[in-house]
Enzyme design. Structure first.
Site, mmCIF file in Angstrom:
data_model
loop_
_atom_site.group_PDB
_atom_site.id
_atom_site.type_symbol
_atom_site.label_atom_id
_atom_site.label_comp_id
_atom_site.label_asym_id
_atom_site.label_seq_id
_atom_site.Cartn_x
_atom_site.Cartn_y
_atom_site.Cartn_z
ATOM 1 N N ASN A 168 0.681 -1.191 0.001
ATOM 2 C CA ASN A 168 0.148 0.051 0.016
ATOM 3 C C ASN A 168 0.779 1.192 -0.088
ATOM 4 O O ASN A 168 0.349 2.356 -0.602
ATOM 5 C CB ASN A 168 -1.046 0.010 1.083
ATOM 6 C CG ASN A 168 -0.437 -0.150 2.506
ATOM 7 O OD1 ASN A 168 0.943 -0.590 2.502
ATOM 8 N ND2 ASN A 168 -1.130 0.346 3.370
ATOM 9 N N GLU A 187 4.658 -4.493 11.857
ATOM 10 C CA GLU A 187 3.532 -3.516 11.778
ATOM 11 C C GLU A 187 2.442 -4.174 11.064
ATOM 12 O O GLU A 187 2.788 -4.223 10.043
ATOM 13 C CB GLU A 187 4.251 -2.325 11.225
ATOM 14 C CG GLU A 187 3.039 -1.253 11.546
ATOM 15 C CD GLU A 187 2.490 -0.519 10.261
ATOM 16 O OE1 GLU A 187 1.098 -0.931 10.284
ATOM 17 O OE2 GLU A 187 3.006 -0.190 9.464
ATOM 18 N N CYS A 219 -3.257 0.490 7.085
ATOM 19 C CA CYS A 219 -3.571 -0.311 8.433
ATOM 20 C C CYS A 219 -4.048 0.718 9.215
ATOM 21 O O CYS A 219 -4.770 0.429 10.460
ATOM 22 C CB CYS A 219 -1.987 -0.684 8.839
ATOM 23 S SG CYS A 219 -0.682 0.571 8.552
HETATM 24 O O1 G3P Z 1 -1.035 1.023 6.145
HETATM 25 C C1 G3P Z 1 0.344 1.482 6.688
HETATM 26 C C2 G3P Z 1 0.184 2.805 7.540
HETATM 27 O O2 G3P Z 1 1.560 2.968 7.823
HETATM 28 C C3 G3P Z 1 -0.378 3.776 6.950
HETATM 29 O O3 G3P Z 1 0.201 5.228 7.222
HETATM 30 O O4 G3P Z 1 0.435 7.639 7.157
HETATM 31 O O5 G3P Z 1 -1.703 6.538 5.824
HETATM 32 O O6 G3P Z 1 -1.436 6.399 8.373
HETATM 33 P P1 G3P Z 1 -0.490 6.547 7.116
#
Ligand code: G3P
Length: 478
Positions: free
Chosen positions: A156, A252, A286
């Site tokens: 992603n 993670e 996530c």
């Molecule tokens: O899905 C991975 C996560 O690190 C998303 O990052 O910056 O969109 O919250 P962010």
């Protein structure tokens, strides 16, 4: 034009001796955009040998020397931003604007990582602070690299979540074996092409692509790997944790972040934050908000606001700047549809959405979701948001904590004392008060508890996790 991905081993681009490649199909163009090499186990051994040799010399270089390479890498990423972003868009179906910001964010991340490392210092301790100890003993405590870091990144954020492992590993004096998710490997390859321009020593960073069945466990169990940093699904993370023995691990993983809306919240602002948190990049984050726990007295009003916001989201191709884009593959779309169908069959009310064309799922809001429905607990990684109506803060905390996940949570309220009281009881790596759940800014610690991971990321934390402390004791003749 099809992109022919190659392995990057010992500073050279090459095809695998396996003679095999894996085709990469775009999730929205529905046609192949290129392929990547299917590496053999023998070639993995060679890559790790090169990494081990290069790391020994790299660890001896000065921080300023390492920094200069990392700065050049950040510059090269920005110089190639348009090209890299286009590959990201084609490969993982992210809008060009978001893909470009991913590249900028990555360059910023690399630079901040360098600056953080330049300002990290060890400490010294005198022996006489312990009973019976003597001033003549002086401990010098410094951070040293771990060796060869295995960096496994997800689809992603194929550039950002890769570089956020590589940059701290490298500045700290480690070598890297980089294994991108196969869907995302062409974007990862572009990132490594930029790194190649920065003139790092040969063998320090090696890109390995291939079939999980051939090299997945092989890499994780390899004796030449000294640390593993993985971002991806919880099942894979769990498997990896069982396979890796005595190797420091940062995981993670998934999440089921609740957006908690109290009766005293600014509902308009909460709705905006929830929509952005839940539906950006079709919810394939996530840290997406993946359930709303709203007080029943304001639920109707919130649902109406959310519906209004959702109906303004642009749905379609990433080439049109859409927020809601086709999911990464049909399997993922089938999974999300299965969660929606289960909820509807058990009595959830479709407020908007529940339309699908192949792997494009329209943003779907489901009201009156109950704890009997899978969508209350499972992570869709797609644009399906359940509303669970609650009657008290106690119930909110109980439902929030009953999840197997513990990544983040958002609390929307004007009562800051209540916000703190709830935040204190939520089992999560981070709690956002009056804001959406998100990883950034990237120097904040980023932590998953329970099924959401172990260890910590965030720039300083990542450098710490990729180093260990080493103590040298001077015994002075005082
Ligand atoms: O899905 C991975 C996560 O690190 C998303 O990052 O910056 O969109 O919250 P962010």
């Amino acid at each position: 034009m099809l992109l022919a991905g190659e392995l990057y081993i010992n500073g050279e681009w090459k095809k695998s001796k396996s003679g095999q490649t894996i085709e990469i199909t775009s999730p929205y163009l529905y046609e192949p955009i290129g392929n990547v090499q299917a590496i053999t186990q023998k070639e993995v051994d060679e890559a790790i040998d090169f990494a081990q040799a290069a790391q020994k010399e790299w660890a001896q270089t000065s921080l300023q020397q390492r920094a200069s390479h990392l700065y050049k890498w950040a510059d090269a990423l920005l110089a190639n931003q348009e090209k890299i972003a286009t590959v990201i868009m084609h490969e993982v179906g992210k809008s060009l604007k978001d893909a470009k910001s991913e590249v900028t964010r990555t360059a910023d991340f690399i630079r901040y990582t360098v600056e953080e490392a330049l300002h990290m210092h060890g400490e010294s301790m005198r022996g006489d602070s312990f009973p019976g100890g003597s001033k003549s003993k002086v401990a010098i405590v410094e951070r040293v690299p771990l060796g060869v870091v295995l960096a496994i990144s997800p689809f992603n954020y194929p550039v950002n979540l890769a570089a956020s492992k590589l940059a701290p590993a490298l500045i700290a004096g480690n070598a890297v074996i980089f294994k991108p998710a196969t869907q995302g490997a062409l974007s990862g390859t572009k990132m490594i092409e930029a790194l190649h321009q920065a003139g790092f020593p040969k063998g320090l960073v090696n890109l390995v692509t291939g079939k999980g069945s051939v090299i997945g466990d092989y890499l994780v169990e390899h004796k030449g790997i000294n640390m593993i940093s993985f971002t991806g699904g919880t099942d894979t993370g769990l498997h990896l944790a069982k396979k890796s023995a005595m190797v420091p691990l940062v995981l993670e993983l998934g999440g089921k972040d609740p957006g908690i809306v109290r009766q005293d919240a600014d509902l308009q602002e909460a709705a905006k934050q929830i929509i952005s948190g839940a539906f950006s990049y079709s919810g394939q984050r996530c840290t997406a908000i993946k359930r709303v726990l709203v007080h029943e007295s304001v639920a109707d009003e919130l649902v109406a606001l959310l519906k209004g916001e959702i109906e303004q989201l642009v749905v379609g191709s990433p080439e049109n700047g859409s927020t809601i884009v086709p999911l990464i593959d049909d399997k993922s779309a089938n999974f999300v549809q299965g969660l929606i169908d289960d909820a509807v069959n058990k009595g959830a009310v479709v407020v908007t959405g529940n339309q699908r064309k192949q792997n494009l799922i329209h943003p779907t809001l489901l009201d009156h979701v109950t704890e009997e429905m899978r969508l209350a607990w499972e992570e869709p990684f797609g644009p399906a948001l359940p509303i669970i109506r609650v009657s008290s803060d106690e119930q909110v905390i109980a439902i929030a904590n009953a999840s197997e996940f513990g990544l983040q949570a958002s609390i929307f309220t004007k009562d800051i004392d209540k916000a703190f009281a709830i935040a204190n009881q939520i089992e999560a790596g981070a709690v956002q008060i009056n804001g959406r759940t998100e990883r950034g800014p990237d120097h904040f610690p980023f932590i998953g508890t329970k099924g959401s991971g172990m260890g910590a990321q965030g720039i300083r934390k990542s450098i710490e996790s990729m180093t260990r402390e080493k103590v040298t004791v001077l015994n002075l003749a005082l």
